[in-house]
Design a protein around this motif. Structure first.
Motif, PDB file in Angstrom:
ATOM      1  N   GLU A  52       6.468  -3.275   1.088  1.00 24.95           N
ATOM      2  CA  GLU A  52       6.413  -2.439  -0.103  1.00 24.95           C
ATOM      3  C   GLU A  52       6.081  -3.285  -1.332  1.00 24.95           C
ATOM      4  O   GLU A  52       6.117  -4.514  -1.285  1.00 24.95           O
TER       5      GLU A  52
ATOM      6  N   ASP B 150      -0.272  -3.798   4.010  1.00 22.88           N
ATOM      7  CA  ASP B 150       0.162  -2.601   4.735  1.00 22.88           C
ATOM      8  C   ASP B 150       1.582  -2.693   5.275  1.00 22.88           C
ATOM      9  O   ASP B 150       2.201  -1.673   5.575  1.00 22.88           O
TER      10      ASP B 150
ATOM     11  N   ARG C 235       0.864  -1.185   0.000  1.00 18.97           N
ATOM     12  CA  ARG C 235       0.000   0.000   0.000  1.00 18.97           C
ATOM     13  C   ARG C 235       0.907   1.243   0.000  1.00 18.97           C
ATOM     14  O   ARG C 235       0.943   2.036   0.940  1.00 18.97           O
ATOM     15  N   ASP C 236       1.670   1.379  -1.078  1.00 22.25           N
ATOM     16  CA  ASP C 236       2.634   2.462  -1.221  1.00 22.25           C
ATOM     17  C   ASP C 236       2.401   3.174  -2.552  1.00 22.25           C
ATOM     18  O   ASP C 236       1.482   2.824  -3.299  1.00 22.25           O
TER      19      ASP C 236
END
Length: 297
Positions: free
Chosen positions: A91, A88, A63-64
């Protein structure tokens, strides 16, 4: 319209274009830098979608910022992302690619791709129902690949396994694969054999049908008899990144036309892909692929 399920990796490719590859400890001035979507799973999904297939992708992203860009780009290609997990605590995967004189060197950091599990694949089983082919590679854990073969078998869907990056694979797994699609070095790695020998002999050692890619030479394929050669299509080479993924995506899309036609059209699609920069950026449309294949039939 073919229905294809792809289980595999999703990466952001960090591409540097330079005149030549640097030696150990050497610093070079590059010519160009790009961030482009990649990963063998995502690449093969995009290749199939560009050729008109309905594609479902099973994989994982962080979630990046890279994950957001990759997710949006795959949505834009019309790919079903119902079974792509967003994580979460890690990466998104990356691949650092140096391109020089039409060749490439690649370093992959799996990150989220290493978190694709057998349980996740099992939960995606509904996507396999009614599919025409399942595409697999080896940039995710082997347990997830084996689970995908299990789910595909239950659904009665043929599996195309692109064994890259190469690793030794158990014969029991290979026997359940409809087509194995390596290059010569990958096939040797899968079988634990010497890559310098006769590639036709290597193909005969495999416990499943093999479609062997040979770069500009095209491909050789064997499905129970003697190996058959499909010649390559001559183009001006710009970037070979993603050529194998384009080949695999195309082969899955055209598999229902028979192996001869599937390999011929896959060679045409792969040739078009190397005439442009970038893995997904070079992937052709159905119209372009059929036009090239018809012109040089």
């Amino acid at each position: 319209m073919a229905r294809i399920v792809v289980v595999g990796s999703i990466n952001m490719d960090l591409v540097t274009v330079t005149a030549r590859f640097p030696g150990p400890g050497e610093t070079l001035m590059g010519e160009r830098f790009l961030t482009v979507p990649g990963g063998k799973g995502a690449n093969q999904a995009v290749a199939a979608a560009r050729l008109g297939a309905r594609v479902s992708l099973v994989g994982a992203l962080g979630r990046d910022a890279f994950g957001d860009q990759l997710y949006t780009g795959l949505q834009r290609e019309g790919i079903d992302l119902t079974h792509v997990r967003r994580l979460d605590d890690t990466e998104s995967g990356t691949a650092s690619i140096t391109v020089a004189s039409g060749e490439n060197q690649i370093v992959v950091v799996p990150a989220a791709n290493a978190r694709v599990t057998a349980a996740q694949v099992e939960k995606s089983a509904a996507a396999f129902d009614g599919a025409d082919a399942v595409l697999l590679q080896l940039e995710i854990p082997l347990e997830a690949v084996e689970a995908a073969v299990d789910v595909a078998a239950r659904a009665g869907v043929p599996v195309i396994l692109n064994p890259a990056p190469a690793q030794r694979l158990p014969a029991a797994l290979l026997k359940r694969v409809r087509y194995l699609t390596p290059n010569q070095h990958e096939l040797a790695g899968v079988l634990g054999e010497n890559a310098d020998g006769d590639f036709r002999a290597l193909m005969a050692c495999a416990p499943c049908p093999v479609v062997l890619t040979r770069g500009s030479e095209g491909a050789w394929y064997r499905d129970g008899g003697e190996p058959v050669h499909q010649r390559g299509f001559k183009v001006d080479v710009v970037d070979t990144t993603g050529a194998g993924d384009t080949f695999n995506g195309a082969m899955a899309v055209f598999l229902d036309r028979g192996i001869d036609e599937a390999v011929r059209l896959a060679c045409a699609a792969a040739a078009l892909s190397v005439s442009r920069l970038g893995a997904q950026g070079g992937m052709p449309s159905l119209r372009e692929t059929e036009a090239l294949a018809s012109a040089l039939k």
